[in-house]
Design a protein around this motif. Structure first.
Motif, PDB file in Angstrom:
ATOM      1  N   UNK A 150       0.832  -1.206   0.000  1.00 56.07           N
ATOM      2  CA  UNK A 150       0.000   0.000   0.000  1.00 56.07           C
ATOM      3  C   UNK A 150       0.868   1.258   0.000  1.00 56.07           C
ATOM      4  N   UNK A 151       0.302   2.394  -0.437  1.00 59.04           N
ATOM      5  CA  UNK A 151       0.971   3.668  -0.148  1.00 59.04           C
ATOM      6  C   UNK A 151       1.081   3.822   1.366  1.00 59.04           C
ATOM      7  N   UNK A 152       1.937   4.702   1.816  1.00 53.37           N
ATOM      8  CA  UNK A 152       2.134   4.858   3.257  1.00 53.37           C
ATOM      9  C   UNK A 152       0.902   5.426   3.950  1.00 53.37           C
ATOM     10  N   UNK A 153       0.024   6.041   3.196  1.00 59.42           N
ATOM     11  CA  UNK A 153      -1.216   6.545   3.767  1.00 59.42           C
ATOM     12  C   UNK A 153      -2.391   6.083   2.906  1.00 59.42           C
ATOM     13  N   UNK A 154      -3.318   5.374   3.527  1.00 66.50           N
ATOM     14  CA  UNK A 154      -4.542   4.928   2.858  1.00 66.50           C
ATOM     15  C   UNK A 154      -5.703   5.367   3.744  1.00 66.50           C
ATOM     16  N   UNK A 155      -6.568   6.197   3.223  1.00 69.60           N
ATOM     17  CA  UNK A 155      -7.645   6.767   4.027  1.00 69.60           C
ATOM     18  C   UNK A 155      -8.636   5.692   4.463  1.00 69.60           C
ATOM     19  N   UNK A 156      -9.388   6.009   5.483  1.00 70.41           N
ATOM     20  CA  UNK A 156     -10.422   5.083   5.965  1.00 70.41           C
ATOM     21  C   UNK A 156     -11.427   4.791   4.868  1.00 70.41           C
ATOM     22  N   UNK A 157     -11.726   5.800   4.055  1.00 63.27           N
ATOM     23  CA  UNK A 157     -12.652   5.599   2.945  1.00 63.27           C
ATOM     24  C   UNK A 157     -12.114   4.632   1.909  1.00 63.27           C
ATOM     25  N   UNK A 194     -15.301 -12.721   4.732  1.00 60.49           N
ATOM     26  CA  UNK A 194     -16.295 -13.432   5.532  1.00 60.49           C
ATOM     27  C   UNK A 194     -16.283 -12.864   6.955  1.00 60.49           C
ATOM     28  N   UNK A 195     -17.304 -13.220   7.714  1.00 61.75           N
ATOM     29  CA  UNK A 195     -17.409 -12.710   9.082  1.00 61.75           C
ATOM     30  C   UNK A 195     -16.217 -13.101   9.952  1.00 61.75           C
ATOM     31  N   UNK A 196     -15.604 -14.243   9.650  1.00 65.52           N
ATOM     32  CA  UNK A 196     -14.481 -14.718  10.458  1.00 65.52           C
ATOM     33  C   UNK A 196     -13.144 -14.190   9.970  1.00 65.52           C
ATOM     34  N   UNK A 197     -13.145 -13.371   8.918  1.00 63.60           N
ATOM     35  CA  UNK A 197     -11.897 -12.867   8.349  1.00 63.60           C
ATOM     36  C   UNK A 197     -11.683 -11.396   8.714  1.00 63.60           C
ATOM     37  N   UNK A 198     -10.427 -11.050   8.949  1.00 63.70           N
ATOM     38  CA  UNK A 198     -10.027  -9.674   9.228  1.00 63.70           C
ATOM     39  C   UNK A 198      -9.102  -9.208   8.112  1.00 63.70           C
ATOM     40  N   UNK A 199      -9.332  -7.989   7.610  1.00 57.26           N
ATOM     41  CA  UNK A 199      -8.501  -7.420   6.549  1.00 57.26           C
ATOM     42  C   UNK A 199      -7.522  -6.424   7.160  1.00 57.26           C
ATOM     43  N   UNK A 200      -6.237  -6.582   6.820  1.00 53.50           N
ATOM     44  CA  UNK A 200      -5.187  -5.675   7.285  1.00 53.50           C
ATOM     45  C   UNK A 200      -4.541  -4.999   6.073  1.00 53.50           C
ATOM     46  N   UNK A 201      -3.888  -3.872   6.334  1.00 53.71           N
ATOM     47  CA  UNK A 201      -3.223  -3.122   5.274  1.00 53.71           C
ATOM     48  C   UNK A 201      -1.760  -2.910   5.655  1.00 53.71           C
ATOM     49  N   UNK A 202      -0.859  -3.241   4.733  1.00 53.69           N
ATOM     50  CA  UNK A 202       0.576  -3.087   4.993  1.00 53.69           C
ATOM     51  C   UNK A 202       1.248  -2.351   3.843  1.00 53.69           C
ATOM     52  N   UNK A 203       2.424  -1.840   4.134  1.00 55.40           N
ATOM     53  CA  UNK A 203       3.237  -1.192   3.121  1.00 55.40           C
ATOM     54  C   UNK A 203       4.647  -1.773   3.169  1.00 55.40           C
ATOM     55  N   UNK A 204       5.484  -1.357   2.222  1.00 49.36           N
ATOM     56  CA  UNK A 204       6.881  -1.791   2.203  1.00 49.36           C
ATOM     57  C   UNK A 204       7.723  -0.748   2.919  1.00 49.36           C
ATOM     58  N   UNK A 205       8.471  -1.179   3.913  1.00 49.78           N
ATOM     59  CA  UNK A 205       9.398  -0.291   4.610  1.00 49.78           C
ATOM     60  C   UNK A 205      10.802  -0.559   4.077  1.00 49.78           C
TER      61      UNK A 205
END
Length: 337
Positions: A191-198, A210-221
């Motif tokens: 991801x870009x270093x900043x990704x808005x909530x929208x 799915x209800x049992x899945x969580x989505x995370x957002x990462x970037x390259x450092x």
């Protein structure tokens, strides 16, 4: 390109149907899949190409290695050997593949690094070792349905979401999007270093977790220093000179953008992912580089080291944009079960 995709579309539909039936047969247990009574974490994707699996494996190693005996198990893509191999001081990229060698070079005696195309055999062999691991990290095994991992981490790049893709050969998907249901967590990588909530909300709507899945957002450092076998120097020290950049990865665009953001001057030689550099390629690189220093990725360094002088690599790590503690808690709770 659009016309070519249309021509290939019937083959994609056929391939997708075959993979869908295969997955259905595993889901219904008509085909055997082995489960284990110890923690196995799979890191994979739905598409071909670079989604950031190696940095995520390294992230998990750092998270777990101080409290558990950790092993990685890869198939050893493009290695010139076969069967089970455990990395040691004399191992090369030709023996085990560039990514496993990268794991071993970075963590050496802190973990075990193994390769075996037959993952069930690899798991059993690791567990039979005198110093058997507590947890095994499966690298790129999401489609290896003969193993049922206890925890699945599914990766998808920010600019190339699997939800926007299509099956091979018209697209880049290895299996239908429905396969994402097997994941415990979904990580949007690069991801870009900043990704808005929208923006995050729109991506989640596309991925339809799915209800049992969580989505995370990462970037390259990216590291501020570049390394070789004996030294490291600050990358910005190259601002006043030009260098040669060599890449043999699926998607070098994030790296190119980072170097441009640093206002660095370079000539780029691009090769295919996991490219097997020949002696002729090495001579071409030497001729084009001349006296210039050479920068490459850490994965490519595993294959190029010893063949080129003045060669450096730029280390990278995974950085979570938010909820990192939540992700770590999920992993540790699974391992502790």
């Amino acid at each position: 390109m659009r016309r070519l995709r249309l021509i290939l579309l019937p083959f994609s539909i056929l391939y997708g149907a075959i993979v869908f039936v295969r997955n259905w047969m595993f889901d219904k247990r008509y085909l055997k899949s082995t489960s284990y009574n110890f923690p196995i974490i799979c890191v994979g994707n739905l598409s071909v190409g670079g989604t950031g699996k190696s940095p995520m494996i390294e992230y998990l190693i750092r998270l777990l290695k101080d409290d558990y005996k950790v092993a990685t198990l890869s198939r050893g893509y493009k290695r010139k050997t076969s069967g089970f191999l455990l990395a040691n001081e004399n191992i090369t990229a030709s023996d085990i593949g560039d990514e496993p060698l990268q794991f071993y070079s970075k963590f050496k005696n802190e973990i075990q690094v193994a390769v075996e195309a037959k993952r069930t055999l690899g798991i059993e062999t690791l567990r039979d070792l005198e110093n058997a691991p507590d947890v095994i990290l499966l690298d790129d095994a999401f489609q290896h349905r003969k193993v049922t991992a206890g925890f699945n981490v599914l990766l998808t790049p920010f600019y190339d979401l699997y939800a926007n893709d299509f099956m091979l050969p018209a697209g880049n998907l290895r299996e239908p999007i429905s396969g994402a249901k097997r994941a415990d967590v979904i990580i949007v990588t690069k991801c870009p270093t900043e990704v808005s909530a929208g923006q995050q909300a729109k991506i989640k709507m596309k991925l339809r977790p799915k209800n049992y899945q969580k989505v995370f957002f990462t970037t390259i450092a990216y590291a501020e220093t570049i390394h070789n076998a004996t030294e490291k120097i600050v990358l910005s020290s190259w601002k006043d000179s030009e260098f040669m950049l060599i890449t043999g990865i699926a998607n070098p665009k994030p790296l190119l953008q980072h170097l441009s953001d640093q206002e660095l001057q370079y000539t780029h030689l691009k090769y295919a992912d996991h490219y097997d550099f020949s002696e002729s390629d090495i001579q071409t690189i030497k001729q084009k580089a001349g006296e210039k220093p050479i920068l490459t990725t850490e994965k490519d360094f595993m294959r190029l080291q010893g063949s080129l002088e003045n060669l450096y690599y730029l280390p990278i790590e995974v950085a979570f944009l938010a909820d990192e503690a939540n992700f770590q808690d999920r992993i540790v709770k699974f391992v502790d079960l």
